[in-house]
Write an enzyme that holds these catalytic residues in place. Structure first.
Site, PDB file in Angstrom:
ATOM      1  N   ASP A  30       0.741  -1.117  -0.022  1.00 46.96           N
ATOM      2  CA  ASP A  30      -0.101  -0.141   0.016  1.00 46.96           C
ATOM      3  C   ASP A  30       0.946   1.287   0.084  1.00 46.96           C
ATOM      4  OD1 ASP A  30      -1.664   2.249   0.938  1.00 46.96           O
ATOM      5  OD2 ASP A  30      -3.088   0.588   1.403  1.00 46.96           O
ATOM      6  N   ASN A  86     -12.913  -3.203   2.385  1.00 47.82           N
ATOM      7  CA  ASN A  86     -13.882  -2.058   2.468  1.00 47.82           C
ATOM      8  C   ASN A  86     -14.822  -2.341   1.195  1.00 47.82           C
ATOM      9  OD1 ASN A  86     -13.002  -1.057   4.772  1.00 47.82           O
ATOM     10  ND2 ASN A  86     -11.374   0.062   3.737  1.00 47.82           N
ATOM     11  N   GLN A  93     -14.591   2.208   1.057  1.00 46.98           N
ATOM     12  CA  GLN A  93     -13.770   1.720   0.103  1.00 46.98           C
ATOM     13  C   GLN A  93     -13.619   3.110  -0.886  1.00 46.98           C
ATOM     14  OE1 GLN A  93     -15.768  -1.059  -2.592  1.00 46.98           O
ATOM     15  NE2 GLN A  93     -14.134  -1.382  -3.830  1.00 46.98           N
ATOM     16  N   HIS A  99      -9.706  -5.358  -2.932  1.00 43.28           N
ATOM     17  CA  HIS A  99      -8.596  -5.258  -2.206  1.00 43.28           C
ATOM     18  C   HIS A  99      -8.642  -5.828  -0.941  1.00 43.28           C
ATOM     19  CE1 HIS A  99      -9.612  -1.261  -2.578  1.00 43.28           C
ATOM     20  NE2 HIS A  99      -9.187  -0.984  -1.251  1.00 43.28           N
ATOM     21  N   HIS A 101      -6.692  -5.527   2.570  1.00 44.68           N
ATOM     22  CA  HIS A 101      -5.645  -5.115   3.224  1.00 44.68           C
ATOM     23  C   HIS A 101      -5.151  -6.135   4.186  1.00 44.68           C
ATOM     24  CE1 HIS A 101      -6.562  -0.723   2.182  1.00 44.68           C
ATOM     25  NE2 HIS A 101      -7.871  -1.221   1.949  1.00 44.68           N
TER      26      HIS A 101
HETATM   27  P1  AMP Z   1      -9.649   1.628   0.515  1.00 48.32           P
HETATM   28  O1  AMP Z   1     -10.005   2.824   1.132  1.00 48.32           O
HETATM   29  O2  AMP Z   1     -10.025   0.260   1.259  1.00 48.32           O
HETATM   30  O3  AMP Z   1     -10.570   1.384  -1.021  1.00 48.32           O
HETATM   31  O4  AMP Z   1      -8.217   1.389   0.282  1.00 48.32           O
HETATM   32  C1  AMP Z   1      -7.592   1.847  -0.962  1.00 48.32           C
HETATM   33  C2  AMP Z   1      -5.939   1.639  -0.542  1.00 48.32           C
HETATM   34  O5  AMP Z   1      -5.264   1.711  -1.945  1.00 48.32           O
HETATM   35  C3  AMP Z   1      -5.443   2.891   0.347  1.00 48.32           C
HETATM   36  O6  AMP Z   1      -4.994   2.330   1.539  1.00 48.32           O
HETATM   37  C4  AMP Z   1      -4.552   3.516  -0.452  1.00 48.32           C
HETATM   38  O7  AMP Z   1      -3.520   4.050   0.016  1.00 48.32           O
HETATM   39  C5  AMP Z   1      -4.183   2.409  -1.523  1.00 48.32           C
HETATM   40  N1  AMP Z   1      -3.540   3.012  -2.803  1.00 48.32           N
HETATM   41  C6  AMP Z   1      -4.038   3.707  -3.848  1.00 48.32           C
HETATM   42  N2  AMP Z   1      -3.313   3.998  -5.004  1.00 48.32           N
HETATM   43  C7  AMP Z   1      -2.479   3.199  -4.750  1.00 48.32           C
HETATM   44  C8  AMP Z   1      -1.374   2.929  -5.621  1.00 48.32           C
HETATM   45  N3  AMP Z   1      -1.215   3.653  -6.484  1.00 48.32           N
HETATM   46  N4  AMP Z   1      -0.393   2.041  -4.964  1.00 48.32           N
HETATM   47  C9  AMP Z   1      -0.454   1.521  -3.847  1.00 48.32           C
HETATM   48  N5  AMP Z   1      -1.472   1.494  -3.117  1.00 48.32           N
HETATM   49  C10 AMP Z   1      -2.473   2.591  -3.419  1.00 48.32           C
END
Ligand code: AMP
Ligand code: ZN
Length: 141
Positions: A30, A86, A93, A99, A101
């Site tokens: 992440d 999420n 989300q 995804h 985590h």
């Molecule tokens: P969510 O809030 O559960 O949708 O989590 C999305 C996650 O994606 C967040 O923790 C972000 O930090 C992560 N994220 C977004 N863009 C990238 C990226 N380009 N590379 C790695 N992680 C990312």
């Protein structure tokens, strides 16, 4: 899917820090981690969220989850690890490609709160039975 940031990570159009890859899934760091080792596991195929995930995609993804969790455990020996997913903006989300985590936990001050106030008094055994019946009626819909 065209405009999806995680599809672009999977196909290499957008850079990522890869942890694991096989023909079905991709795991990477992440970019904005909560703790050291915070990793995301995604299906290679575009699936918006758990609601839209075909069983085969789920099977392939969750088959890899223990491997990722144990690698993080061996690497950093965290006190614990939360897997969080999420589904929907209301649930937090922000990227609409499924995804999972993996968040290793080292101490109580890391900022992740997974405790909630229970509503046990509202959910008597009778109510729980009714709620379960409603879910069961919809299992295959
Ligand atoms: P969510 O809030 O559960 O949708 O989590 C999305 C996650 O994606 C967040 O923790 C972000 O930090 C992560 N994220 C977004 N863009 C990238 C990226 N380009 N590379 C790695 N992680 C990312
Ligand atoms: Zn996607």
């Amino acid at each position: 899917m065209n405009d999806c940031i995680f599809c672009k990570i999977v196909d290499g159009t957008i850079p990522s820090t890869k942890v694991y890859e096989d023909e079905n899934v991709y795991a990477f760091m992440d970019v904005s981690p909560l703790t050291k080792g915070h990793t995301l596991l995604v299906p290679k195929t575009h699936v918006k969220d758990l609601f839209e995930m075909p069983e085969e995609v789920a099977a392939n993804l969750y088959a890899v989850a223990p491997k990722i969790a144990n690698a993080i455990k061996s690497a950093f020996n965290p006190a614990g690890l939360n897997t969080i997913n999420n589904n929907g903006a209301f649930a937090g989300q922000t990227v609409f490609h499924y995804h999972l985590h993996f968040i290793p936990r080292y101490d109580e001050t890391d900022g992740l709160k997974v405790k909630w106030e229970t509503k046990q008094s509202e959910f008597t055994p009778d109510v729980l039975g009714q709620v379960a019946a409603q879910i069961k009626e919809n299992l295959n819909s």
